[in-house]
Design a protein around this motif. Structure first.
Motif, mmCIF file in Angstrom:
data_model
loop_
_atom_site.group_PDB
_atom_site.id
_atom_site.type_symbol
_atom_site.label_atom_id
_atom_site.label_comp_id
_atom_site.label_asym_id
_atom_site.label_seq_id
_atom_site.Cartn_x
_atom_site.Cartn_y
_atom_site.Cartn_z
ATOM 1 N N HIS A 1 7.236 -3.220 8.423
ATOM 2 C CA HIS A 1 7.688 -2.125 9.294
ATOM 3 C C HIS A 1 7.934 -2.522 10.751
ATOM 4 N N HIS B 1 9.236 4.874 10.894
ATOM 5 C CA HIS B 1 8.282 5.134 9.807
ATOM 6 C C HIS B 1 6.869 4.680 10.218
ATOM 7 N N GLU C 1 5.259 6.967 12.771
ATOM 8 C CA GLU C 1 4.849 8.235 12.147
ATOM 9 C C GLU C 1 3.532 8.060 11.391
ATOM 10 N N GLU C 2 3.393 6.924 10.711
ATOM 11 C CA GLU C 2 2.161 6.638 9.967
ATOM 12 C C GLU C 2 0.968 6.466 10.910
ATOM 13 N N SER D 1 -3.614 -1.136 14.491
ATOM 14 C CA SER D 1 -2.751 -1.780 13.511
ATOM 15 C C SER D 1 -2.113 -3.016 14.122
#
Length: 122
Positions: free
Chosen positions: A8, A23, A26-27, A59
């Motif tokens: 990603h 994406h 958003e996660e 992350s």
């Protein structure tokens, strides 16, 4: 043109800008801190480039290509929410000078990335 990774990240094949996909942001949810690397840092494709902290979790972001970090988005120091607001624009993370441009060919096109997301969701 942008190319994408299965982890990603995106990279602009012309400018060398790197960021996380819409994406991914958003996660992650609301991003509160981006731990940017130093300019001049050499990275190999797949290395941990930096970490992003959100209200949910921290992350790692991986280097989509090998090269040298020639610029960082210093606006993120005071406004990490830019990544949420415009992940594939103003929320870019670093700029990489490619050391092996052929690696770009191994990345996904936007269409391939969208298909990958669809297959992940099944």
């Amino acid at each position: 043109m942008k190319k994408y990774t299965k982890s990603h990240e995106w990279v602009d094949t012309e400018t060398g800008l790197v960021g996380i996909t819409n994406h991914a942001q958003e996660e992650l949810g609301d991003i509160v801190y981006v731990d940017l690397p130093e300019t001049g840092t050499e990275v190999n494709k797949g290395d941990v480039l930096l970490s992003i902290e959100s209200v949910k979790a921290a992350s790692d972001v991986y280097a989509p290509v090998s090269g040298k970090i020639v610029e960082i988005n210093s606006e993120l120091d005071s406004s990490p929410e830019l990544v949420n607001e415009d992940a594939e624009g103003k929320g870019w993370l670093v700029k990489i000078e490619f050391s092996n441009p052929s690696e770009l060919e191994e990345l996904l096109s936007e269409e391939e990335y969208k298909k990958f997301l669809e297959s992940e969701g099944e």
